[in-house]
Motif scaffolding. Sequence first.
Motif, mmCIF file in Angstrom:
data_model
loop_
_atom_site.group_PDB
_atom_site.id
_atom_site.type_symbol
_atom_site.label_atom_id
_atom_site.label_comp_id
_atom_site.label_asym_id
_atom_site.label_seq_id
_atom_site.Cartn_x
_atom_site.Cartn_y
_atom_site.Cartn_z
ATOM 1 N N ASP A 131 25.107 43.011 36.565
ATOM 2 C CA ASP A 131 25.179 42.367 34.848
ATOM 3 C C ASP A 131 26.785 42.047 34.953
ATOM 4 O O ASP A 131 26.268 40.999 33.216
ATOM 5 C CB ASP A 131 25.666 43.672 33.926
ATOM 6 N N HIS A 132 28.265 42.536 35.348
ATOM 7 C CA HIS A 132 29.398 41.710 35.044
ATOM 8 C C HIS A 132 29.869 41.791 35.895
ATOM 9 O O HIS A 132 29.477 41.697 37.371
ATOM 10 C CB HIS A 132 30.142 42.663 34.692
ATOM 11 N N SER A 133 31.003 40.863 36.411
ATOM 12 C CA SER A 133 31.661 40.451 37.183
ATOM 13 C C SER A 133 32.517 41.562 37.814
ATOM 14 O O SER A 133 33.563 41.309 36.229
ATOM 15 C CB SER A 133 32.339 38.664 37.180
ATOM 16 N N GLY A 134 32.879 41.781 38.838
ATOM 17 C CA GLY A 134 34.114 42.585 38.510
ATOM 18 C C GLY A 134 35.546 41.951 38.604
ATOM 19 O O GLY A 134 35.835 42.790 37.984
ATOM 20 N N ILE A 135 35.689 40.736 38.961
ATOM 21 C CA ILE A 135 36.700 39.663 38.106
ATOM 22 C C ILE A 135 36.824 40.410 36.582
ATOM 23 O O ILE A 135 38.403 40.601 36.139
ATOM 24 C CB ILE A 135 36.828 38.346 38.809
ATOM 25 N N GLU A 136 36.167 40.373 36.348
ATOM 26 C CA GLU A 136 35.947 40.512 34.723
ATOM 27 C C GLU A 136 36.882 41.407 34.239
ATOM 28 O O GLU A 136 37.241 41.890 33.649
ATOM 29 C CB GLU A 136 34.803 39.583 34.255
ATOM 30 N N ILE A 137 35.976 42.428 34.926
ATOM 31 C CA ILE A 137 36.096 43.918 34.639
ATOM 32 C C ILE A 137 37.773 44.336 34.881
ATOM 33 O O ILE A 137 38.396 44.716 34.457
ATOM 34 C CB ILE A 137 34.397 44.405 35.613
ATOM 35 N N CYS A 138 38.342 43.700 35.792
ATOM 36 C CA CYS A 138 39.291 43.910 36.271
ATOM 37 C C CYS A 138 40.117 43.769 35.602
ATOM 38 O O CYS A 138 41.312 44.661 34.950
ATOM 39 C CB CYS A 138 39.534 43.404 38.114
ATOM 40 N N ARG A 139 40.007 42.664 34.867
ATOM 41 C CA ARG A 139 41.278 41.855 33.851
ATOM 42 C C ARG A 139 40.879 42.292 32.277
ATOM 43 O O ARG A 139 42.218 42.783 31.874
ATOM 44 C CB ARG A 139 40.418 40.220 33.425
ATOM 45 N N SER A 140 39.765 42.868 31.862
ATOM 46 C CA SER A 140 39.618 44.410 30.705
ATOM 47 C C SER A 140 40.450 45.405 31.988
ATOM 48 O O SER A 140 41.097 45.895 30.064
ATOM 49 C CB SER A 140 37.833 44.474 30.455
ATOM 50 N N LEU A 141 40.213 45.614 32.317
ATOM 51 C CA LEU A 141 41.068 47.023 32.567
ATOM 52 C C LEU A 141 42.615 47.027 32.701
ATOM 53 O O LEU A 141 43.377 48.168 31.783
ATOM 54 C CB LEU A 141 40.791 48.001 33.694
ATOM 55 N N HIS B 189 33.272 59.765 41.278
ATOM 56 C CA HIS B 189 32.132 59.047 40.820
ATOM 57 C C HIS B 189 32.394 57.912 41.022
ATOM 58 O O HIS B 189 32.579 56.721 41.174
ATOM 59 C CB HIS B 189 32.762 59.195 38.523
ATOM 60 N N VAL B 190 30.605 57.759 40.602
ATOM 61 C CA VAL B 190 30.085 56.707 41.530
ATOM 62 C C VAL B 190 28.560 55.510 40.017
ATOM 63 O O VAL B 190 27.869 56.058 39.141
ATOM 64 C CB VAL B 190 28.800 56.309 42.485
ATOM 65 N N VAL B 191 29.424 54.570 39.536
ATOM 66 C CA VAL B 191 28.864 53.855 38.334
ATOM 67 C C VAL B 191 28.105 52.633 39.085
ATOM 68 O O VAL B 191 28.715 52.101 39.867
ATOM 69 C CB VAL B 191 29.223 53.619 36.889
ATOM 70 N N ASP B 192 26.749 52.192 38.712
ATOM 71 C CA ASP B 192 26.489 50.788 39.278
ATOM 72 C C ASP B 192 26.130 50.123 38.543
ATOM 73 O O ASP B 192 25.849 48.472 39.186
ATOM 74 C CB ASP B 192 24.945 51.086 39.988
ATOM 75 N N THR B 193 27.067 49.642 37.364
ATOM 76 C CA THR B 193 27.015 49.196 36.425
ATOM 77 C C THR B 193 28.047 48.660 35.707
ATOM 78 O O THR B 193 29.114 49.449 35.317
ATOM 79 C CB THR B 193 25.840 49.191 35.715
ATOM 80 N N GLY B 194 28.201 46.547 35.625
ATOM 81 C CA GLY B 194 29.749 46.850 35.241
ATOM 82 C C GLY B 194 29.682 47.198 33.575
ATOM 83 O O GLY B 194 30.921 48.032 33.349
ATOM 84 N N ALA B 195 29.088 48.221 33.109
ATOM 85 C CA ALA B 195 28.803 48.151 31.581
ATOM 86 C C ALA B 195 29.528 49.626 31.249
ATOM 87 O O ALA B 195 29.683 49.586 30.865
ATOM 88 C CB ALA B 195 27.126 47.967 31.065
ATOM 89 N N ALA B 196 28.904 50.668 32.857
ATOM 90 C CA ALA B 196 29.592 51.422 32.502
ATOM 91 C C ALA B 196 30.877 51.709 32.627
ATOM 92 O O ALA B 196 31.113 52.839 33.207
ATOM 93 C CB ALA B 196 28.812 52.128 33.411
ATOM 94 N N ALA B 197 31.731 50.604 33.697
ATOM 95 C CA ALA B 197 32.966 51.054 34.573
ATOM 96 C C ALA B 197 33.181 51.140 33.275
ATOM 97 O O ALA B 197 34.815 52.079 33.559
ATOM 98 C CB ALA B 197 32.703 49.178 35.200
ATOM 99 N N LEU B 198 33.715 49.968 32.078
ATOM 100 C CA LEU B 198 35.658 50.501 30.976
ATOM 101 C C LEU B 198 34.548 51.839 30.581
ATOM 102 O O LEU B 198 35.907 52.602 30.637
ATOM 103 C CB LEU B 198 35.148 49.486 30.594
ATOM 104 N N PRO B 199 33.893 52.170 29.741
ATOM 105 C CA PRO B 199 33.573 53.475 29.602
ATOM 106 C C PRO B 199 33.891 54.661 30.539
ATOM 107 O O PRO B 199 34.607 55.937 29.744
ATOM 108 C CB PRO B 199 31.668 53.423 29.333
#
Length: 228
Positions: free
Chosen positions: A56-66, A28-38
């Motif tokens: 839109d978002h840093s992958g670093i911050e998304i990783c931390r959130s995950l 499954h591919v998403v192209d924005t940080g906003a879509a990553a967590l959901p």
Amino acid sequence: MTILVVEDDPDIGSLLRRGLGEEGYAVHVVDTGAAALPEARRLAPEAIILDVMLPDHSGIEICRSLRAEGFAMPIVMLSAKAAISERAEGLEAGADDYVVKPFAFGELVARLKTHMLRRSDAPQSGRYLTAAPLTLDLETRIARIGEAETRLTERESALLVVLMRAAGRPVARGDIFDQLWADQGGASLNVVDVYVGYLRHKLGEITPPGQQLIVTVRGRGFMFKADA
């Protein structure tokens, strides 16, 4: 097995979708940080490939959130930034690996498979079952964190085994019920919530204040929140 790809470059996203699909994965591919967590919450994938530089978002911050939400699946970061400091930041955020663009697809897949194997939730052999920070003695039903321990009932231990073997991924109430109570005449789905409450209380006796090992994932069930 499912892999979530978070990548805004359509060429790379297409390459990963096609290549990983040929390896047998559901991609499954998403192209924005906003879509990553959901999407991670919806899919509970076995692994995530995460671009660092998203629009839109840093992958670093998304990783931390995950990781903060308890997702323990392997995360491989992709970035054009090759500096050691950049790699260190990604790994410190909770990534398992950091691959610099342009990359060789074969190497990426090899790294990904290695991390997935290490994080495999296949049943462990022997007397002890471990999902950091907890170790469960399958014979005595004693759960330990460091020097602290608590003894579980047979049913509490069985429930904990189900959750630990799926560490980092939600297990639906119905699936838990089918594994542990389907043969119990008169039992209802609510028994799962009751025993999760018992288990949370006992594990709360040995975990640091404010830390919860079993979390509720809305709409998906219960998840053992293993250390990243």
